[in-house]
Design an enzyme around this catalytic site. Sequence first.
Site, PDB file in Angstrom:
ATOM      1  N   HIS A 185       9.663  -2.308  -7.308  1.00 29.17           N
ATOM      2  CA  HIS A 185      11.186  -2.242  -7.771  1.00 29.17           C
ATOM      3  C   HIS A 185      11.809  -1.758  -6.300  1.00 29.17           C
ATOM      4  O   HIS A 185      11.134  -2.352  -4.770  1.00 29.17           O
ATOM      5  CB  HIS A 185      11.865  -0.487  -8.832  1.00 29.17           C
ATOM      6  CG  HIS A 185      10.652   0.380  -7.322  1.00 29.17           C
ATOM      7  ND1 HIS A 185       9.011   1.145  -7.311  1.00 29.17           N
ATOM      8  CD2 HIS A 185      11.221   1.726  -6.966  1.00 29.17           C
ATOM      9  CE1 HIS A 185       8.799   1.760  -6.779  1.00 29.17           C
ATOM     10  NE2 HIS A 185      10.037   2.184  -6.122  1.00 29.17           N
TER      11      HIS A 185
ATOM     12  N   HIS B 128      13.179  -0.028  -4.414  1.00 28.87           N
ATOM     13  CA  HIS B 128      12.874   1.258  -3.325  1.00 28.87           C
ATOM     14  C   HIS B 128      12.965   1.419  -1.863  1.00 28.87           C
ATOM     15  O   HIS B 128      11.595   0.826  -2.479  1.00 28.87           O
ATOM     16  CB  HIS B 128      12.190   2.873  -4.436  1.00 28.87           C
ATOM     17  CG  HIS B 128      13.091   3.554  -5.346  1.00 28.87           C
ATOM     18  ND1 HIS B 128      12.566   4.423  -6.501  1.00 28.87           N
ATOM     19  CD2 HIS B 128      14.445   3.062  -6.112  1.00 28.87           C
ATOM     20  CE1 HIS B 128      13.479   3.932  -7.166  1.00 28.87           C
ATOM     21  NE2 HIS B 128      14.476   4.303  -6.869  1.00 28.87           N
TER      22      HIS B 128
ATOM     23  N   ASP C 276      10.715   2.633   0.186  1.00 29.50           N
ATOM     24  CA  ASP C 276       9.569   3.196   0.197  1.00 29.50           C
ATOM     25  C   ASP C 276       8.372   1.823  -0.239  1.00 29.50           C
ATOM     26  O   ASP C 276       7.347   2.334  -0.129  1.00 29.50           O
ATOM     27  CB  ASP C 276       8.609   4.970   0.070  1.00 29.50           C
ATOM     28  CG  ASP C 276       8.548   4.359  -1.595  1.00 29.50           C
ATOM     29  OD1 ASP C 276       9.844   4.842  -2.555  1.00 29.50           O
ATOM     30  OD2 ASP C 276       8.335   5.362  -2.140  1.00 29.50           O
ATOM     31  N   HIS C 277       8.785   1.277  -0.814  1.00 30.83           N
ATOM     32  CA  HIS C 277       8.107  -0.095  -1.247  1.00 30.83           C
ATOM     33  C   HIS C 277       8.661  -1.141  -0.637  1.00 30.83           C
ATOM     34  O   HIS C 277       8.101  -2.378  -0.808  1.00 30.83           O
ATOM     35  CB  HIS C 277       8.416  -0.278  -3.645  1.00 30.83           C
ATOM     36  CG  HIS C 277       8.153   0.792  -3.513  1.00 30.83           C
ATOM     37  ND1 HIS C 277       6.147   0.527  -4.615  1.00 30.83           N
ATOM     38  CD2 HIS C 277       7.867   1.808  -3.210  1.00 30.83           C
ATOM     39  CE1 HIS C 277       6.234   2.640  -4.511  1.00 30.83           C
ATOM     40  NE2 HIS C 277       7.281   3.004  -4.626  1.00 30.83           N
TER      41      HIS C 277
ATOM     42  N   HIS D 264      12.043   3.410 -14.796  1.00 32.26           N
ATOM     43  CA  HIS D 264      11.619   4.198 -13.270  1.00 32.26           C
ATOM     44  C   HIS D 264      13.491   4.561 -12.609  1.00 32.26           C
ATOM     45  O   HIS D 264      14.181   3.807 -13.442  1.00 32.26           O
ATOM     46  CB  HIS D 264      10.641   3.093 -12.453  1.00 32.26           C
ATOM     47  CG  HIS D 264      10.783   4.137 -10.821  1.00 32.26           C
ATOM     48  ND1 HIS D 264      10.320   6.009 -10.743  1.00 32.26           N
ATOM     49  CD2 HIS D 264      10.756   3.796  -9.791  1.00 32.26           C
ATOM     50  CE1 HIS D 264      10.707   5.534  -9.409  1.00 32.26           C
ATOM     51  NE2 HIS D 264      11.235   4.950  -8.820  1.00 32.26           N
TER      52      HIS D 264
ATOM     53  N   ASP E 131       6.036   2.542  -8.970  1.00 31.05           N
ATOM     54  CA  ASP E 131       6.403   3.723  -9.754  1.00 31.05           C
ATOM     55  C   ASP E 131       6.753   3.726 -11.252  1.00 31.05           C
ATOM     56  O   ASP E 131       7.741   3.163 -11.302  1.00 31.05           O
ATOM     57  CB  ASP E 131       7.710   4.299  -8.794  1.00 31.05           C
ATOM     58  CG  ASP E 131       7.256   4.700  -6.962  1.00 31.05           C
ATOM     59  OD1 ASP E 131       6.183   4.771  -7.474  1.00 31.05           O
ATOM     60  OD2 ASP E 131       8.116   4.805  -6.347  1.00 31.05           O
TER      61      ASP E 131
ATOM     62  N   HIS F  26       0.443   5.933  -4.844  1.00 31.52           N
ATOM     63  CA  HIS F  26       0.908   7.115  -4.739  1.00 31.52           C
ATOM     64  C   HIS F  26       1.180   8.374  -4.394  1.00 31.52           C
ATOM     65  O   HIS F  26       2.125   8.953  -5.625  1.00 31.52           O
ATOM     66  CB  HIS F  26       2.421   6.153  -5.976  1.00 31.52           C
ATOM     67  CG  HIS F  26       4.173   6.416  -5.305  1.00 31.52           C
ATOM     68  ND1 HIS F  26       4.177   7.837  -5.601  1.00 31.52           N
ATOM     69  CD2 HIS F  26       4.642   5.867  -4.851  1.00 31.52           C
ATOM     70  CE1 HIS F  26       5.942   7.702  -5.085  1.00 31.52           C
ATOM     71  NE2 HIS F  26       5.830   6.189  -5.047  1.00 31.52           N
TER      72      HIS F  26
HETATM   73 ZN   LIG Z   1      10.796   4.696  -7.008  1.00 35.31          ZN
HETATM   74 ZN   LIG Z   2       8.309   5.458  -4.854  1.00 38.52          ZN
END
Ligand SMILES: [Zn+2]
Ligand SMILES: [Zn+2]
Length: 311
Positions: free
Chosen positions: A61, A63, A65-66, A141, A212, A270
């Site tokens: 996805h 976000h 942090d990814h 998510h 996530d 995670h």
């Molecule tokens: Zn996420």
């Molecule tokens: Zn995440």
Amino acid sequence: MFEILFLGTSASAPSAKRGLSALIVKHDEYRFLVDCGEGTQRQILQSGAGFKHLTRVLLTHGHLDHILGLGGLLSTFLRWEAIDELEVFGGRSTLDRVHDLLYGVVLRGNLPPMPLHLREIKAGVFVDAADFTVSAFPVTHRGPDCLGYVFEGKARRPFLPGRADELGVPFGPERRDLVAGKAVDLPGGKRVKPDDVLGPLQKGLKLVVVGDAGKTEDLLEVCREADALVIESTYLNEEAEMAGQFSHLTAQQAAELAVKANVKKLILTHISRRYREKDVLKEAQAVHPNASVARDFDIFQIKKEEQDGQE
Ligand SMILES: [Zn+2]
Ligand SMILES: [Zn+2]
């Protein structure tokens, strides 16, 4: 066999011990980078994995942090590391953000240093190799187009060397032909058919990687009978309410999914800085005994338990 190398196992922000989400799934000469949190390129170097053949990135996805690590990775490729091409797979809105990062921030009008493809995928098979496939499936998510990935070996009939010995099949091309489904004629005039030396059809290995996720009900079918499941575990059960609010899972929820789906090996990642690793592990193992909490640079080998007699 599938091999998983964890490069980053932290939730949302890095900790002293854990980098942001990234892992490599390896099968023969194939390597897939799943997610690419900030700092991933350094984790790749530190792990010794190197950049060779690391030409496919699968994103769960969009976000930050990814995905933020893709900016740094591309920046490095602009200067030093040469790879032949880079394919980034993900859902539409994930790729929109990646496009902004790569073209708007890193390249700014310059050409990418190698052919760069942002490949939008939807649920279904998108890599179909000789002996395995990779497919995507929807995950719930925050935000649209979140995906998980299934790496699955193709079903095959194992070669039975004992049977071949009995029938007098010599070592060499005859055995290869039989494995390939062709009958062979032996020097004495005897004809041996594939059915004579191949065992019953065996399902291939199945590895499921979920990024996530806010709920598990819609993951049950896709996880069913998996040999291994990698999934997030951002919260503990004591904060289940908050987990639901932010569309994340608790260790217990992840483990319950693994039990319901009859998953052999559960690997949690995670991980939030707010918990101790041993508490996450304890909560998961109380439900699914074969659960692990991944650390950065951990390697897991997913293979069939009994060795089937391949030539
Ligand atoms: Zn996420
Ligand atoms: Zn995440």
